[in-house]
Design an enzyme around this catalytic site. Structure first.
Site, short mmCIF file in Angstrom:
data_model
loop_
_atom_site.label_atom_id
_atom_site.label_comp_id
_atom_site.label_asym_id
_atom_site.label_seq_id
_atom_site.Cartn_x
_atom_site.Cartn_y
_atom_site.Cartn_z
N HIS A 129 -16.50 93.22 43.88
CA HIS A 129 -16.20 91.91 43.32
C HIS A 129 -16.70 90.77 44.21
O HIS A 129 -17.12 89.73 43.74
CB HIS A 129 -14.68 91.74 43.10
CG HIS A 129 -14.18 92.53 41.93
ND1 HIS A 129 -14.34 93.89 41.82
CD2 HIS A 129 -13.53 92.14 40.80
CE1 HIS A 129 -13.81 94.31 40.69
NE2 HIS A 129 -13.31 93.27 40.04
N LYS A 185 -21.54 77.83 30.86
CA LYS A 185 -22.25 78.69 29.90
C LYS A 185 -22.46 80.05 30.55
O LYS A 185 -23.56 80.40 30.99
CB LYS A 185 -23.57 78.04 29.46
CG LYS A 185 -24.06 78.58 28.11
CD LYS A 185 -25.06 77.65 27.48
CE LYS A 185 -25.73 78.26 26.27
NZ LYS A 185 -24.85 78.60 25.15
N LEU A 208 -17.73 74.18 25.45
CA LEU A 208 -19.06 74.02 26.02
C LEU A 208 -19.58 72.66 25.56
O LEU A 208 -19.50 72.34 24.36
CB LEU A 208 -20.00 75.13 25.54
CG LEU A 208 -21.38 75.02 26.16
CD1 LEU A 208 -21.37 75.54 27.60
CD2 LEU A 208 -22.41 75.77 25.35
N TYR A 234 -26.47 81.37 31.30
CA TYR A 234 -27.64 81.43 30.44
C TYR A 234 -27.84 80.12 29.70
O TYR A 234 -26.98 79.23 29.72
CB TYR A 234 -27.52 82.59 29.44
CG TYR A 234 -26.55 82.34 28.31
CD1 TYR A 234 -25.18 82.34 28.52
CD2 TYR A 234 -27.02 82.07 27.02
CE1 TYR A 234 -24.29 82.10 27.47
CE2 TYR A 234 -26.14 81.83 25.97
CZ TYR A 234 -24.79 81.85 26.20
OH TYR A 234 -23.91 81.60 25.17
N ARG A 285 -21.81 97.69 43.81
CA ARG A 285 -20.72 97.10 43.03
C ARG A 285 -19.51 96.75 43.90
O ARG A 285 -18.93 97.61 44.55
CB ARG A 285 -20.29 98.04 41.91
CG ARG A 285 -19.31 97.37 40.93
CD ARG A 285 -18.82 98.30 39.85
NE ARG A 285 -17.88 97.61 38.98
CZ ARG A 285 -16.62 97.35 39.31
NH1 ARG A 285 -16.14 97.75 40.46
NH2 ARG A 285 -15.83 96.69 38.48
N GLU A 316 -13.59 74.66 19.56
CA GLU A 316 -15.00 74.76 19.15
C GLU A 316 -15.19 76.02 18.33
O GLU A 316 -14.22 76.73 18.05
CB GLU A 316 -15.92 74.75 20.38
CG GLU A 316 -15.69 75.91 21.33
CD GLU A 316 -16.62 75.90 22.54
OE1 GLU A 316 -17.69 75.29 22.49
OE2 GLU A 316 -16.25 76.53 23.55
N ARG A 374 -27.74 71.41 32.43
CA ARG A 374 -26.53 72.19 32.17
C ARG A 374 -26.60 73.54 32.89
O ARG A 374 -25.60 74.01 33.42
CB ARG A 374 -26.32 72.38 30.66
CG ARG A 374 -24.99 73.07 30.34
CD ARG A 374 -24.70 73.06 28.85
NE ARG A 374 -25.64 73.88 28.11
CZ ARG A 374 -25.67 73.99 26.78
NH1 ARG A 374 -24.78 73.32 26.04
NH2 ARG A 374 -26.55 74.75 26.16
#
Ligand code: PMP
Length: 284
Positions: free
Chosen positions: A100, A145, A201, A31, A98, A177, A50
């Site tokens: 993996h 991110k 990040l 995101y 579903r 961070e 990014r």
């Protein structure tokens, strides 16, 4: 209000999320949060770069060109008549039974974006926020991110429960961070901030802040510092898309520097504001 759903502008209440969306089930997605001032995107290029870099790191194909993405975000701002606020945008690896294992190449990433109205947190940026030092228990790809924010959520809540605004994370005594911000300190006139590696990040606001160091002739080092150095710092501040440069007033209930003075911070804030105004026009 309108949202972007798979590249198209749609009314928010007309779309629903599939229960087998991989973002929903695995946090399998990425995101961005982008700031809008005066109806204009701030540092869009950096954010989109990014986003695509995050996609590559998780081996996800973004089914849109960067220019296409920008055009639809600008349409979204216009349609929602957003002047000051943020755009949240996310991409998940798509919808599949579903499992993996990655779905087949016929499954497309799902794009969602929406806007939120918000003003600059001017009071907080002036008086400063309190923080709590918390152990960094996240994985080793914090440069991505990703939607997997449970480590960040738990750390942030721990800080909130202690009456603080932000959690400052450390690994074995080395500060990385914040739970949703980057952190820097000032020692003897030099700004220190963790190098942009896999442990943090690489914040866009961190970059704007480093540019502000250059334009104000403030020396800086992308060098990690310890919790001990943090607590003894002359000044400390966090950076993020919504908080810009926000001073840290107290850490673990201990004052950092002289409350409200924030000499270096104020200089950097001014340069940061000038950068916003250069890209988005005068702020009121
Ligand atoms: N670190 C983390 C963990 C974050 O989630 C964020 C964004 N909220 C930041 C740093 C700051 O990044 P940016 O300046 O690009 O908003």
């Amino acid at each position: 209000s309108y949202i972007v759903f798979n590249g198209e502008l749609t009314k928010r209440d007309t779309i629903s999320i599939d229960i087998e969306d991989r973002g929903y089930q695995f946090g399998d997605g990425i995101y961005e949060v982008v700031r809008v001032y005066n109806g204009r995107l701030f540092t869009w290029e950096e954010h989109v770069e990014r986003l695509y870099a995050s996609a590559e790191k998780i081996r996800m194909t973004v089914p849109y060109a960067k220019e296409e993405m920008k055009a639809v975000m600008e349409k979204l701002i216009e349609k929602n008549q957003l002047t000051d606020g943020t755009i949240y945008l996310q991409l998940t690896r798509g919808i599949a039974p579903r499992n993996h294992a990655f779905p087949g190449s016929d499954v497309q990433a799902v794009l969602v974006a929406y806007t939120r109205v918000s003003d600059r947190p001017v009071a907080l940026m002036e008086k400063g926020a309190d923080a709590l030092v918390v152990e960094d228990k996240r994985w080793l790809h914090c440069d991505i991110k990703s939607l997997n924010l449970l480590g960040n959520v738990l750390a942030h809540q721990e800080a909130l429960d202690a009456g603080c605004y932000e959690a400052i994370l450390h690994r074995d005594g080395v500060v990385t961070e914040g739970s949703h911000t980057n952190i820097s300190i000032v020692m003897n006139g030099t700004v220190y901030t963790h190098p942009a590696n896999n442990l943090i990040l690489n914040g866009i606001s961190r970059k704007v802040m480093l540019k502000a160091c250059d334009s104000t002739a403030t020396s800086y080092k992308e060098e990690a510092f310890t919790v001990e150095q943090l607590l003894k710092a002359d000044e400390a501040f966090i950076t993020s898309t919504t908080l810009e440069i926000t001073p840290i007033r107290r850490i673990n209930n201990q004052p950092i520097g002289i409350e409200g003075e924030y000499k270096v911070i104020k200089k950097l804030q001014e340069a940061f504001t000038a950068d916003i105004e250069a890209e988005c026009g005068p702020l009121h």
